[in-house]
Design an enzyme around this catalytic site. Structure first.
Site, mmCIF file in Angstrom:
data_model
loop_
_atom_site.group_PDB
_atom_site.id
_atom_site.type_symbol
_atom_site.label_atom_id
_atom_site.label_comp_id
_atom_site.label_asym_id
_atom_site.label_seq_id
_atom_site.Cartn_x
_atom_site.Cartn_y
_atom_site.Cartn_z
ATOM 1 N N GLU A 34 0.838 -1.194 0.000
ATOM 2 C CA GLU A 34 0.000 0.000 0.000
ATOM 3 C C GLU A 34 0.880 1.254 0.000
ATOM 4 O O GLU A 34 2.100 1.187 0.070
ATOM 5 C CB GLU A 34 -0.914 0.030 1.239
ATOM 6 C CG GLU A 34 -2.383 -0.236 0.951
ATOM 7 C CD GLU A 34 -3.092 0.967 0.337
ATOM 8 O OE1 GLU A 34 -2.410 1.947 -0.049
ATOM 9 O OE2 GLU A 34 -4.325 0.925 0.214
ATOM 10 N N ASN A 119 -5.767 6.120 6.893
ATOM 11 C CA ASN A 119 -5.551 5.296 5.707
ATOM 12 C C ASN A 119 -4.697 5.969 4.643
ATOM 13 O O ASN A 119 -3.683 5.431 4.215
ATOM 14 C CB ASN A 119 -6.923 4.908 5.129
ATOM 15 C CG ASN A 119 -6.849 3.884 4.040
ATOM 16 O OD1 ASN A 119 -6.401 4.169 2.940
ATOM 17 N ND2 ASN A 119 -7.294 2.669 4.330
ATOM 18 N N GLU A 138 -13.402 -6.480 10.617
ATOM 19 C CA GLU A 138 -14.706 -7.123 10.426
ATOM 20 C C GLU A 138 -15.755 -6.536 11.360
ATOM 21 O O GLU A 138 -16.911 -6.343 10.982
ATOM 22 C CB GLU A 138 -14.585 -8.634 10.655
ATOM 23 C CG GLU A 138 -15.854 -9.402 10.339
ATOM 24 C CD GLU A 138 -15.667 -10.896 10.437
ATOM 25 O OE1 GLU A 138 -16.679 -11.625 10.437
ATOM 26 O OE2 GLU A 138 -14.501 -11.348 10.520
ATOM 27 N N ASN A 169 -11.524 6.804 1.625
ATOM 28 C CA ASN A 169 -10.256 6.086 1.538
ATOM 29 C C ASN A 169 -9.186 6.952 0.894
ATOM 30 O O ASN A 169 -8.534 7.736 1.549
ATOM 31 C CB ASN A 169 -10.461 4.772 0.780
ATOM 32 C CG ASN A 169 -9.299 3.822 0.927
ATOM 33 O OD1 ASN A 169 -8.144 4.187 0.752
ATOM 34 N ND2 ASN A 169 -9.576 2.569 1.257
ATOM 35 N N ASP A 213 -9.755 2.855 -4.062
ATOM 36 C CA ASP A 213 -8.862 2.750 -2.910
ATOM 37 C C ASP A 213 -7.922 3.954 -2.885
ATOM 38 O O ASP A 213 -8.104 4.891 -2.116
ATOM 39 C CB ASP A 213 -8.105 1.427 -2.982
ATOM 40 C CG ASP A 213 -7.432 1.050 -1.688
ATOM 41 O OD1 ASP A 213 -7.195 1.956 -0.868
ATOM 42 O OD2 ASP A 213 -7.145 -0.142 -1.485
#
Length: 284
Positions: A34, A119, A138, A169, A213
């Site tokens: 990432e 992020n 989750e 994001n 993303d």
């Protein structure tokens, strides 16, 4: 924050994926790559989130380990003074490393509560930075009660600038510092905003009915988006019209321009990092 008439913009028509790009795999065997970011020399830094490491792909074509125990670092970005901003998702904070290796926490709380999972980040020319704060576990804890976008100024004071997205994001600003693009991964939409003098945002406008993303921008103002659930990068002009798509072997997570001439597109994609030579050039 109001939205203008572009809210009803139609879904872009599908385009034929261009196949004439040489997609070069530079390295693999990562867990989840990432956050690619380019420094002033053209070296590209990127993260392997599960391994809590930050790597460098140098302009000499070599891989170097930059940092271990990164706090689950995700998004990275260099500011004009070559300070490296880091989204430490596991720690719920934004940190910064100066060119002389001084490490400091820039933002760790808002109204007394820790952030969710910072992020992606984009520093402006004033010493501040915009960052998204989603949550991908989750059973998300949502320490902030939702998933929002923040701005931390040069005095390390943080304000909340977007509160009405589902799961923000990727984000990127224009070189002139006037417009910020933010993609809502949770609602499959990407928006543009006008940046105000105090760091707040106005004029929320639908850029495209596609979410993603990560994203980057080139010198022509085109936006490169790692669109949700596609093994490709979608390229849009500044009006939000889809130019073309670049096919990839894996679903990409993020993207930046790098190399000595900023004409190489570096893509983090799951277990690998890729490079594509383009006619366009990025900005840093």
């Amino acid at each position: 924050m109001s939205e203008n008439g572009n809210q009803n913009k139609e879904q872009p028509e599908s385009v034929e994926v261009k196949m004439n790009y040489n997609v070069e795999e530079l390295a693999n065997n990562f867990k989840f790559t990432e956050g690619p970011a380019v420094d002033a020399e053209g070296n590209v830094y990127f993260t392997d989130i599960p391994e809590a490491k930050i790597w460098i792909w140098t302009v000499n074509g070599e891989m170097e380990l930059f940092r271990e125990e990164s706090g689950g670092a995700n998004g990275l970005f260099f500011d004009e003074n070559q300070n490296l901003f880091i989204c430490e998702g596991w720690e719920g904070r934004i940190t910064r490393i100066s060119p002389d290796a001084n490490y400091e926490v820039v933002a760790s709380k808002y109204q007394g509560k820790r952030f969710n999972q910072p992020n992606d980040i984009w520093p402006d020319a004033k010493g501040g930075a915009y960052f998204t704060d989603p949550e991908y576990n989750e059973n998300p804890a949502l320490h902030q009660g939702g998933m929002h976008v923040y701005y931390v100024n040069s005095e390390n004071e943080t304000i909340q600038v977007i509160t009405d997205l589902v799961k923000p994001n990727g984000l990127i600003g224009t070189p002139n510092g006037k417009t910020l693009y933010v993609t809502d991964h949770g609602d499959d939409k990407t928006f543009s905003y006008t940046i105000q003098e105090n760091g707040s945002l106005s004029n929320k406008t639908l850029f495209t009915n596609l979410g993603g993303d990560g994203m980057t921008i080139d010198q022509n103002g085109s936006i490169y988006l790692t669109t949700t659930d596609k093994k490709a990068i979608d390229v849009f002009n500044k009006n939000g019209d889809l130019f073309y798509s670049i096919a990839l072997p894996q679903q990409p997570s993020n993207v930046c321009f790098g190399g000595k001439n900023l004409d190489e597109l570096f893509i983090t994609a799951r277990t690998s990092i890729y490079k594509i030579k383009l006619d366009a050039k990025g900005v840093n």
